[in-house]
Enzyme design. Structure first.
Site, PDB file in Angstrom:
ATOM      1  N   GLU A  44      -5.621  -1.347   5.971  1.00 32.37           N
ATOM      2  CA  GLU A  44      -5.779  -0.717   4.727  1.00 32.37           C
ATOM      3  C   GLU A  44      -5.980   0.772   4.904  1.00 32.37           C
ATOM      4  O   GLU A  44      -7.129   1.051   5.433  1.00 32.37           O
ATOM      5  CB  GLU A  44      -6.643  -1.241   3.624  1.00 32.37           C
ATOM      6  N   GLU A  69     -10.849   4.820   6.144  1.00 31.06           N
ATOM      7  CA  GLU A  69     -11.522   5.644   5.282  1.00 31.06           C
ATOM      8  C   GLU A  69     -12.033   6.834   5.860  1.00 31.06           C
ATOM      9  O   GLU A  69     -12.895   6.746   6.768  1.00 31.06           O
ATOM     10  CB  GLU A  69     -12.448   5.025   4.328  1.00 31.06           C
ATOM     11  N   ASN A  96      -8.756  10.035  10.040  1.00 30.48           N
ATOM     12  CA  ASN A  96      -7.780  10.688   9.161  1.00 30.48           C
ATOM     13  C   ASN A  96      -6.357   9.828   9.602  1.00 30.48           C
ATOM     14  O   ASN A  96      -6.068   9.743  10.756  1.00 30.48           O
ATOM     15  CB  ASN A  96      -7.417  12.210   9.498  1.00 30.48           C
ATOM     16  N   ASP A 118      -4.762   8.421  -3.447  1.00 29.76           N
ATOM     17  CA  ASP A 118      -4.623   9.820  -4.281  1.00 29.76           C
ATOM     18  C   ASP A 118      -3.332  10.167  -4.427  1.00 29.76           C
ATOM     19  O   ASP A 118      -2.457  10.375  -3.364  1.00 29.76           O
ATOM     20  CB  ASP A 118      -5.321  10.719  -3.565  1.00 29.76           C
ATOM     21  N   ASP A 154      -1.478   2.772  -9.987  1.00 32.63           N
ATOM     22  CA  ASP A 154      -1.381   2.801 -11.531  1.00 32.63           C
ATOM     23  C   ASP A 154      -0.628   4.118 -11.884  1.00 32.63           C
ATOM     24  O   ASP A 154      -0.381   4.372 -13.108  1.00 32.63           O
ATOM     25  CB  ASP A 154      -2.684   2.824 -12.356  1.00 32.63           C
ATOM     26  N   THR A 191      -8.662  -3.749  -6.501  1.00 30.42           N
ATOM     27  CA  THR A 191      -9.644  -2.763  -5.949  1.00 30.42           C
ATOM     28  C   THR A 191     -10.405  -2.181  -7.084  1.00 30.42           C
ATOM     29  O   THR A 191     -10.098  -2.757  -8.371  1.00 30.42           O
ATOM     30  CB  THR A 191      -8.779  -1.638  -5.348  1.00 30.42           C
ATOM     31  N   TYR A 193     -10.473   0.587  -8.367  1.00 29.24           N
ATOM     32  CA  TYR A 193      -9.761   1.254  -9.370  1.00 29.24           C
ATOM     33  C   TYR A 193      -8.911   0.548  -9.938  1.00 29.24           C
ATOM     34  O   TYR A 193      -8.661   0.766 -11.298  1.00 29.24           O
ATOM     35  CB  TYR A 193      -9.135   2.382  -8.333  1.00 29.24           C
ATOM     36  N   GLU A 194      -8.322  -0.176  -9.477  1.00 27.60           N
ATOM     37  CA  GLU A 194      -7.442  -1.542 -10.265  1.00 27.60           C
ATOM     38  C   GLU A 194      -8.281  -1.862 -11.323  1.00 27.60           C
ATOM     39  O   GLU A 194      -7.499  -1.838 -12.527  1.00 27.60           O
ATOM     40  CB  GLU A 194      -6.697  -2.473  -9.067  1.00 27.60           C
TER      41      GLU A 194
END
Length: 215
Positions: A44, A69, A96, A118, A154, A191, A193-194
């Site tokens: 991921e 991350e 990165n 993002d 989203d 997640t 954010y989801e």
């Protein structure tokens, strides 16, 4: 948005080197040796605080997972979850994603997840979007010939941009959801954010795509 530094985060990442790989270049082409079992490898990119990848690892112990991350203040939250869970099929990388081919050999990965990346909405930031062509070129290299890219967001603008980017790259869409939470899909793992955005009434978009092999 500027992320707040977490005191002691760097020290914690170094302390738990069994979970956070400090020298990923060393494992290029040998990632399956890093895990207890030789299993398919899923990664991921931009895992955030790690909720998605940890839940995936718990539900699918027959798959090895690597969470990537860059932000120290974010990856340390994923590390906290792993310290508590001690999942044998999870490793974390603070790198990165632009340098993906430095850490993974050609065809070494079976699946890539991009979850609520993002959107970088300004045109001058296009190259930072994780579905920009340069990233897709990198994904194509490290993915197995049967590998898949799972993308969920989203942000309608980013989703539309990504579909165009996939098309220009010649990718094939295997699945497409324009309103994931009102579809008949089963086993969706959210997640952070989801969950946040769906509670606000935001529509969730998802697609599964792959790079066709030459005949």
């Amino acid at each position: 948005m500027r992320l707040r530094n977490k005191p002691g985060a760097e020290e914690k990442l170094q302390k738990y080197s069994q979970y956070v790989v400090a020298d990923p270049e060393k494992w290029k082409g040998k990632w399956r040796e890093k895990f207890e079992k030789n299993q398919p490898l899923h990664i991921e990119i931009g895992m955030g605080k790690g909720r998605f990848i940890m839940e995936m690892a718990k539900q699918h112990p027959d798959i090895n997972y690597i969470g990537i991350e860059l932000q120290t203040s974010v990856i340390v939250s994923a590390l906290d979850k792993q310290i508590e869970e001690e999942l044998p099929n999870v490793q974390l990388l603070q790198v990165n994603a632009q340098n993906l081919q430095s850490f993974f050999e050609k065809g070494e990965i079976d699946r890539i997840y991009l979850t609520f990346s993002d959107p970088w909405p300004k045109n001058r930031h296009e190259k930072r979007r994780l579905t920009y062509r340069d990233f897709l070129n990198s994904y194509e290299t490290v993915l197995d010939e049967d590998g898949e890219l799972h993308f969920k967001t989203d942000n309608q603008g980013l989703f539309e941009y990504s579909l165009i980017s996939f098309s220009q790259k010649g990718m094939v869409l295997k699945e497409l959801y324009l309103d994931l939470h009102n579809s008949d899909v089963e086993g969706n793992i959210m997640t952070e954010y989801e969950e946040k955005f769906s509670k606000k009434g935001n529509r969730i978009y998802k697609t599964v795509a792959y790079f066709p092999t030459e005949q």
